[in-house]
Each structure stands twice: as structure tokens, then as C-alpha cells.
Write an enzyme that holds these catalytic residues in place. Structure first.
Site, mmCIF file in Angstrom:
data_model
loop_
_atom_site.group_PDB
_atom_site.id
_atom_site.type_symbol
_atom_site.label_atom_id
_atom_site.label_comp_id
_atom_site.label_asym_id
_atom_site.label_seq_id
_atom_site.Cartn_x
_atom_site.Cartn_y
_atom_site.Cartn_z
ATOM 1 N N GLU A 140 0.838 -1.208 0.000
ATOM 2 C CA GLU A 140 0.000 0.000 0.000
ATOM 3 C C GLU A 140 0.873 1.259 0.000
ATOM 4 O O GLU A 140 1.990 1.255 0.504
ATOM 5 C CB GLU A 140 -0.934 -0.009 1.225
ATOM 6 C CG GLU A 140 -2.009 -1.075 1.099
ATOM 7 C CD GLU A 140 -2.964 -1.102 2.291
ATOM 8 O OE1 GLU A 140 -2.809 -0.288 3.226
ATOM 9 O OE2 GLU A 140 -3.865 -1.958 2.278
ATOM 10 N N GLN A 196 -5.874 3.428 -24.179
ATOM 11 C CA GLN A 196 -7.182 2.743 -24.130
ATOM 12 C C GLN A 196 -8.244 3.843 -24.022
ATOM 13 O O GLN A 196 -8.810 4.103 -22.960
ATOM 14 C CB GLN A 196 -7.234 1.793 -22.925
ATOM 15 C CG GLN A 196 -8.479 0.906 -22.892
ATOM 16 C CD GLN A 196 -8.532 -0.151 -23.987
ATOM 17 O OE1 GLN A 196 -7.523 -0.715 -24.346
ATOM 18 N NE2 GLN A 196 -9.718 -0.398 -24.521
ATOM 19 N N LYS A 209 0.344 1.689 -40.115
ATOM 20 C CA LYS A 209 0.556 0.602 -39.137
ATOM 21 C C LYS A 209 -0.787 0.050 -38.663
ATOM 22 O O LYS A 209 -1.710 0.809 -38.399
ATOM 23 C CB LYS A 209 1.334 1.163 -37.933
ATOM 24 C CG LYS A 209 1.565 0.159 -36.806
ATOM 25 C CD LYS A 209 2.319 0.773 -35.633
ATOM 26 C CE LYS A 209 1.388 1.443 -34.640
ATOM 27 N NZ LYS A 209 2.062 1.914 -33.411
ATOM 28 N N ARG A 227 -2.340 -2.791 -35.671
ATOM 29 C CA ARG A 227 -1.938 -3.629 -34.551
ATOM 30 C C ARG A 227 -3.050 -4.627 -34.261
ATOM 31 O O ARG A 227 -4.224 -4.244 -34.203
ATOM 32 C CB ARG A 227 -1.691 -2.750 -33.321
ATOM 33 C CG ARG A 227 -1.025 -3.507 -32.163
ATOM 34 C CD ARG A 227 -0.901 -2.635 -30.935
ATOM 35 N NE ARG A 227 0.101 -1.581 -31.008
ATOM 36 C CZ ARG A 227 1.388 -1.731 -30.684
ATOM 37 N NH1 ARG A 227 1.843 -2.909 -30.310
ATOM 38 N NH2 ARG A 227 2.222 -0.714 -30.740
#
Ligand code: R5P
Length: 289
Positions: free
Chosen positions: A36, A94, A189, A191
Site C-alpha cells: 500500500e 485505451q 501501421k 496492430r
């Protein structure tokens, strides 16, 4: 104004404080044996305007928890205003639900930062600027491209070509190219969303010995840069320089890029490390005053 910095942003925090002529200080922190995080604000902040700088790499989850604890503690201890600077914003890639059921991670993290009490939020080259739209507080993405351009201008390169390894980064390559009066272009590109494997197609660029500067927002595993470098070398590139804002450099990323023929790796100090040769302190200081 007081500049507080968390773990891993001390050099940038000190540089910023110097630019702002402000007092600076590290926030006390440690990790308990069970993992923690512990945070303590070392001075009285009642009524103070505070700048809190904390990058979120390495160890993203830990850095984010610390960030939330620091913001909440500062507000709870009576700081008047807490402007939060996250030079490298983790989880930003994301930014959408690419596959059914996925969490839109960056939205969750930004909502937590706001809920913890941040009054303003600043970051550098967030993967996609639209991610900040979720925030109701003032939020600004600062582009590192000016600092990168200044650095490149002073490099001794042979008729350099500015290359983005993907279409998403073309805007960055364009701005850089136009600022420096240099030719620019991009590769295509894709992915694989499950395996992470990348496929790259280069529009046929014949470099004829010219140096190539590959510019990207993030270098993580180094796979994108290594692949782009190989294609550039097939097109008879001279020296290949990899330049990015955030150098995460996971595992053997550096070796992978070197093996592909990358001659030099340069990054900003949003993530402090061996390759952070460009500072964004002045760009940030200008925005947060
Ligand atoms: C992706 O769209 C980013 O702009 C970077 O190209 C990517 O994150 C680099 O990752 P890696 O170094 O693992 O190929």
C-alpha cells in the site's frame, strides 16, 4: 505558488519551479510491506495555490493511486487551488472500446483525478486529445513538438526526413516538418488487438542516404520504431533517429531498436530517464502560471 512533485517527477518539478520562481518540494511517500502507498504533505498548505506534478510511469497503477492520494490530501489540508500536471498520462491509449466489453480506461482515470479534487489538469501529448473532453475542470494538453523542434534544429543531420510510423501520428510529423521546413511522411501501421503484433506498410519512400527522424508520442516495447526503421533502411535511409515524447522503454526496447539500426534515441523528460534529453519544463511553466 508551491510546486510539489511526486516520485519520478523530481527533476522536472525542480526545473518548473525554477522557471516559475516558486518554492518546490517533494511529497513524502513510501510503500508499506503489503504494497500500500503512504503519502504525507510535509508543510502547511492552507490557503496556498499548489502545483502538483506527478508522471504516471514507471509502475502506472502505483503512480495513479499516489496521485489521487496527493490531490485529495492537498485539498483536504486546505490548499486553495490544486493544479495537477501529469506529464505522461498512462492508460491514454485505451481511449475507446476497441472490443466489446472493454473498459475505456483513460476515462475512468480522468474521472477519478477530477473527483479527488483537481482544480485544473495539464498533460503533455496525451495519446488522443479528445480523452480530456470527459473533464469538467479546465484541462489542457500541451504539445511537446516545440521543444522537440528546438532540439532537432541544433542537430547535425543530413537533409532529414520526418517520419511518423503510423497515420495517427502524421499531424505531429507535419507540425514538426513545417516548423523546421523539412519533408515529412508516414507509414501505415495496424496492430492486432489481441496479440499486439504490428504490421507496417511503408509508402515507397526512397531516402537515398538522407537521415530519417522517426517521431512518435510513446516508445513502449520499441516494436513500432524498430519496424519503421527497418523499412526506412530498406529505402536507403542514412542515420535513423528515434524521437518521442514519452520513453517507457519496456524490457529490451532499446536493444530491439538498436538491432533494427536506430542510431540515436531521444525523448523528453515527461518520463525521466537515460534518454530524456529534451525538457518540457518551460512549455509547462508557460501554461500553468
Ligand atoms: C500507438 O499508436 C503509439 O503512438 C505508439 O506508436 C505505440 O504506443 C508504440 O508502442 P511500441 O513501442 O510498443 O511499439
Amino acid at each position: 505558488m508551491i510546486v510539489f512533485y511526486g516520485p519520478y517527477s523530481s527533476k522536472l518539478g525542480e526545473k518548473m519551479a525554477k522557471q516559475l520562481n516558486a518554492k518546490s518540494m517533494g511529497i513524502e511517500h513510501k510503500i508499506f510491506p503489503d504494497g500500500e502507498s503512504y503519502i504525507r504533505v510535509p508543510i502547511n498548505v492552507k490557503g496556498e495555490n499548489v502545483l502538483l506534478i506527478q508522471s504516471t510511469y514507471p509502475n502506472q497503477d502505483k503512480r495513479i493511486i499516489e496521485l489521487l492520494l496527493m490531490i485529495d490530501a492537498l485539498k483536504d489540508l486546505g490548499a486553495e487551488k490544486v493544479k495537477v500536471i501529469v506529464p505522461y498520462m498512462a492508460y491514454a491509449r485505451q481511449d475507446a472500446r476497441f472490443r466489446e466489453g472493454e473498459a475505456i480506461s483513460i476515462r475512468t482515470i480522468l474521472k477519478l483525478i477530477e473527483a479527488a479534487g483537481a482544480d485544473e489538469f495539464f498533460t503533455v501529448d496525451i495519446h488522443k486529445e479528445f480523452s480530456l473532453d470527459i473533464l469538467k475542470i479546465k484541462a489542457k494538453n500541451i504539445m511537446a513538438v516545440n521543444a522537440i523542434a528546438e532540439f532537432l534544429r541544433n542537430m547535425d543531420l543530413k537533409s532529414p526526413f520526418i517520419l511518423s510510423p503510423d497515420r495517427g501520428g502524421l499531424e505531429r510529423a507535419r507540425i514538426l516538418g513545417e516548423k523546421l521546413g523539412l519533408e515529412f511522411g508516414y507509414f501505415e501501421k495496424t496492430r492486432d488487438r489481441i496479440s499486439g503484433a504490428i504490421t507496417m506498410r511503408g509508402e515507397k519512400i526512397e531516402f537515398n542516404g538522407r537521415d530519417v527522424v522517426i517521431v512518435d508520442d510513446v516508445i513502449s516495447t520499441g516494436g513500432t520504431i524498430a519496424t519503421a526503421c527497418r523499412i526506412a533502411k530498406e529505402g536507403r535511409a542514412g542515420k535513423v533517429i528515434a524521437i518521442c515524447t514519452h520513453a517507457l522503454l519496456i524490457n529490451n526496447a532499446v536493444e530491439k531498436m538498436r538491432l533494427a539500426g536506430v542510431d540515436d534515441i531521444i525523448a523528453t523528460d515527461t518520463v525521466e530517464g537515460e534518454f530524456s534529453k529534451i525538457t518540457v519544463a518551460h512549455l509547462l511553466a508557460r501554461e500553468v502560471q
